[in-house]
Design an enzyme around this catalytic site. Structure first.
Site: not given
Ligand code: CIR
Length: 252
Positions: A59, A64-65, A84, A129, A159, A246
């Protein structure tokens, strides 16, 4: 404005999935579409910094995450999905030269996709998350810099920003089935078309809005609302539950 992006992993077929069934991703087409996204940001004045992809991090394109960046600070996240967490180191190397670094630490979790910032107001969606500790730690780090950080609940999407995003100065696009419009006092709300629940994630770059051509009914609403649209194709990364915010971290 600088923008960080990350190459698509050759292992993306093993991406995390929560709300969608696994569908084959055409890697070559995904890369063509991602290059078009990057060119679009470039044409809007962004200076691109590219982080290499990693076959072991399915991923990693969803950069962005991994961090929440404000002009004063970069906060490295602690992704809610264990698969991740190793994405952070490559991004931190790139951010190191651009901002002082702070960190979200265990037991807190936080995904950048759960953090919406409009001016000095920041909403942190708590869900699968991002946990309450993650929101509290972000508040602790950013409130001294003059940000108002509000933890909020949402439902139905991966999200917080899968269901809402900034669509212009003082303007939010959202899916009211997932996100409570009452959160955004003083801002103008545009709702996604009810037939397009996933249309709420758009990327504001300056005065332009990068949007996904799949959501034509919602695009008509945005167009009628006076937004200047840059329309791109995100069909492949959408199969990995990735929207338009993202794929980049914008540093204003
Ligand atoms: C995941 O489930 O983590 C990825 N397959 C998709 C992440 C998309 N990122 C985002 O909405 N901010």
């Amino acid at each position: 404005m600088n923008a960080l992006v990350r190459e698509i992993s050759s292992g993306i077929a093993a991406c995390e999935l929560t709300h969608l069934d696994r569908a084959p991703i055409d890697l070559e087409l995904a890369r063509v579409q991602h290059e078009a996204y990057i060119s679009c940001l470039e044409s809007l004045g962004c200076e691109m910094k590219r982080v290499p992809g990693d076959p072991e991090l399915p991923d990693c394109v969803f950069i962005e995450d991994t961090a929440v960046v404000v002009p004063e600070l970069a906060v490295m996240s602690r992704p809610g999905a264990v698969s991740r967490r190793d994405e952070r180191s490559g991004v931190e190397v790139a951010l190191h030269a651009l901002r002082p670094i702070a960190r979200i630490e265990a037991p807190a979790t936080l995904d950048g996709g759960d953090v919406l910032r409009i001016g000095r107001r920041i909403w942190v969606g708590c869900g699968a998350r991002t946990n309450a500790d993650g929101a509290a730690r972000l508040a602790e780090l950013l409130e001294p810099h003059g940000y108002e950080v509000q933890p909020v609940a949402y439902q139905g999407c991966l999200h917080f920003k899968s269901g809402c995003s900034q669509a212009g100065p003082g303007q939010v696009l959202l899916n009211p089935k997932w996100i409570d419009p009452g959160l955004f006092s003083g801002l103008k709300i545009i709702e996604v078309d009810p037939q397009e629940p996933f249309a709420g994630n758009v990327l504001l770059v300056g005065n332009h809005l990068v949007v996904d051509r799949a959501f034509e009914r919602t695009l008509r609403r945005l167009d009628a609302g006076g937004c200047s649209l840059r329309i791109i194709d995100n069909s492949e990364l959408a199969k990995a539950e990735g929207g338009l915010t993202c794929g980049s971290i914008l540093l204003d």
